[in-house]
Design an enzyme around this catalytic site. Structure first.
Site, PDB file in Angstrom:
ATOM      1  N   GLU A 253    -100.543 -44.599  22.235  1.00  0.00           N
ATOM      2  CA  GLU A 253    -101.579 -44.965  20.734  1.00  0.00           C
ATOM      3  C   GLU A 253    -101.326 -43.446  19.852  1.00  0.00           C
ATOM      4  O   GLU A 253    -101.558 -42.166  20.315  1.00  0.00           O
ATOM      5  CB  GLU A 253    -102.987 -44.857  21.159  1.00  0.00           C
ATOM      6  CG  GLU A 253    -103.706 -45.924  22.668  1.00  0.00           C
ATOM      7  CD  GLU A 253    -103.569 -47.048  21.346  1.00  0.00           C
ATOM      8  OE1 GLU A 253    -103.816 -47.092  20.245  1.00  0.00           O
ATOM      9  OE2 GLU A 253    -103.136 -48.342  22.064  1.00  0.00           O
ATOM     10  N   CYS A 287    -106.823 -41.017  13.323  1.00  0.00           N
ATOM     11  CA  CYS A 287    -105.688 -41.525  13.053  1.00  0.00           C
ATOM     12  C   CYS A 287    -104.629 -42.858  12.213  1.00  0.00           C
ATOM     13  O   CYS A 287    -104.591 -42.903  12.343  1.00  0.00           O
ATOM     14  CB  CYS A 287    -105.242 -42.530  15.023  1.00  0.00           C
ATOM     15  SG  CYS A 287    -106.497 -43.289  14.880  1.00  0.00           S
TER      16      CYS A 287
END
Ligand code: NAD
Length: 503
Positions: A253, A287
């Site tokens: 991720e 993110c």
């Protein structure tokens, strides 16, 4: 303490080559066999933590079923509930995260993960029947989701609790054990995660190993069954290379520069509200935060005005308790250097740009060009380049010239505008007329593509990331025996007929 089976010693020996003492111990324990207590064999705490969990892999296949997995998740939920005030305090100590943001973005997502897993786990775990094909007529087929084994979860600092314990929920739901390596950059939260885990679980099921890069690399040298890594693309490459040594599967991720496109038909007030929330929550250290905005010339002025008003309302002068701090001096220095570089190369800071120490005011920058670092690196802070455009094709070309981002946002009332951008680009996920919220929909896979990640998390996607989908085909009255050798004329005729009918 359990004895250590020989196969685990063999696997440990694989990674122990550069660590001489461990190597000799692993070899020794291979010779001694399974009856010898483990503590006599391995003293390295990292290897010992791994070996303890690995020793239980086979037993967990049958002994860690639905009831035990549910009990583990309920224990985690209880401890999280009891320690909620400590969690809020730890995140405030680490980077001044406002309590509401901690509740909304750290605790709520993990509790939702647990609630969803408790509701759906039975269904996720059930083997799925698969219809027979003509070639396999006379058999029955199913896919069994099985635990992978011992998993490593490496977490970043920006949502330190959520991104350590969220994957843990999927990991446990899938029947695995886990070692968690939280980030060294948020020491108060990392210590608290270790305490929470120690209270909720025995170390043969879940344990936390704190530390920095060296500890992370020592862990990555071990032959885990799966690695779930959340962090930067640069370190993602290090993780994947380490995993390759053991052919360990990975979920990565990662991050990158997530673009936002505001169309000429956008509701600018709505766009400004969502962009401000997405960019300045967690002080831009998200993110999937909008990294930069492309805004159509026709609505540039109105959008900037609405954005300034929104920022003023939400954060006042920037020293607001509703705005988190930048995590440390190094990152604050990095952001100031990005701004200085942009200013030197002709960019205009139209709002903010100031702040003491790790407090950085929400900052808007115009006239950003490709040779500026601001346009090249993931910003990961409360700094937003606003780039005006006329030609959507040029914007699409600019998005496609970069590595595929983790998220892409489009604002416009015309659905066709969003569809045009979605169709011409690639990204991990997309938000239309919103930011960040797609993260919270657990029916959607959350993850990147290539540079922004490999694999997906959340809900059933997280469960599947931590599961091996094992194919099982059972013979009832398969006709394949008719073509077993010897290959007589009749067999050759049957094969030719099969080619005609099935090929
Ligand atoms: P990072 O990659 O620097 O660190 C992540 C983890 O890896 C930490 O636990 C750290 O100790 C460890 N690590 C660091 N360097 C290492 C090395 N050389 N070898 C082995 N381990 C190492 O990331 P970060 O600064 O903590 O987080 C920010 C990055 O994470 C951003 O790029 C952001 O976009 C990304 N991110 C992605 C997601 C997502 O869900 N896709 C979520 C949060 C953050």
């Amino acid at each position: 303490m359990t004895g250590l089976p020989v196969w685990i010693c063999d696997r440990l020996a694989l990674f122990a080559a550069p660590r001489k003492s461990l190597w000799s111990r692993a070899v020794r324990c291979g010779r001694i066999g399974p009856e010898v207590p483990m503590t006599d064999q391995i003293h390295d705490p990292i290897a010992a933590a791994f070996a303890l969990q690995a020793a239980g892999t086979v037993a967990r296949r049958t002994g860690f079923g639905l009831a035990e997995r549910k009990a583990a998740l309920i224990r985690l939920r209880e401890v999280l509930g009891r320690r909620q005030p400590e969690i809020v305090a730890a995140l405030a100590a680490d980077f001044g995260k406002p309590e509401t943001e901690t509740l909304l973005t750290e605790i709520l997502p993990v509790r939702q993960d647990i609630a969803l897993a408790l509701r759906r786990m039975r269904r996720w775990m059930r083997p799925r029947r698969v219809a027979p094909t003509v070639a396999t007529l006379g058999t029955s087929a199913r896919i069994r989701p099985e635990p992978r084994g011992v998993c490593l979860i490496v977490a970043p600092w920006n949502y330190p609790l959520n991104l350590a314990l969220g994957p843990l929920v999927s990991c446990l739901a899938a029947g695995n054990s886990a070692i968690i390596k939280p980030s060294e950059m948020t020491p108060a939260t990392s210590a608290l995660i270790a305490a929470i885990v120690a209270e909720a679980f025995s170390p043969d099921l879940v344990t936390v190993i704190e530390g920095g890069v060296e500890v992370s690399q020592a862990l990555l040298a071990l032959p885990f069954d799966h690695i779930f890594f959340t962090g930067s693309p640069e370190v993602g490459k290090v993780v994947m290379a380490a995993a390759a040594r053991h052919l360990t599967s990975v979920t990565l991720e990662l991050g990158g520069k997530s673009p936002t496109v505001i169309g000429p038909g956008a509701d600018v007030a709505q766009a400004a509200a969502w962009v401000a929330f997405g960019k300045f929550a967690n002080a831009g250290q998200t993110c999937i935060a909008p990294d930069h905005v492309y805004v159509h010339h026709d609505v540039r002025e109105a959008f900037l005005q609405a954005l300034r008003a929104r920022i003023a309302k939400a954060y006042g002068d920037g020293a607001s308790p509703h705005l988190a701090r930048v995590v440390n001096d190094r990152h604050a220095g990095r952001l100031r250097a990005l701004l200085a570089d942009a200013r030197d190369k002709g960019a205009r800071i139209v709002l903010g740009g100031d702040g003491e120490g790790t407090r950085l005011a929400p900052t808007l920058v115009e006239a950003v060009t490709p040779e500026m670092r601001l346009d090249q690196e993931e910003i990961f802070g409360p700094v937003l380049p606003v780039i005006a455009y006329d030609d959507l094709d040029a914007v699409i070309a600019r998005i496609n010239a970069r590595p595929k981002p983790l998220a892409l946002y489009v604002f416009d009332k015309d659905r066709g505008f969003a569809d045009r951008i979605i169709g011409a680009t690639s990204s991990g996920g997309v938000g239309v007329n919103l930011t960040l919220l797609h993260y919270s929909h657990h029916g959607l896979p959350f993850g990147g593509v290539n540079n922004s990640g490999i694999g997906a998390a959340h809900g059933e996607f997280g469960f599947r990331a931590f599961s091996h989908e094992r194919a099982v085909l059972e013979n009832r009255f398969s006709a394949l025996t008719m073509v077993f050798p010897p290959y007589t004329g009749r067999v050759r005729g049957l094969v030719r007929m099969a080619l005609r009918l099935l090929g």
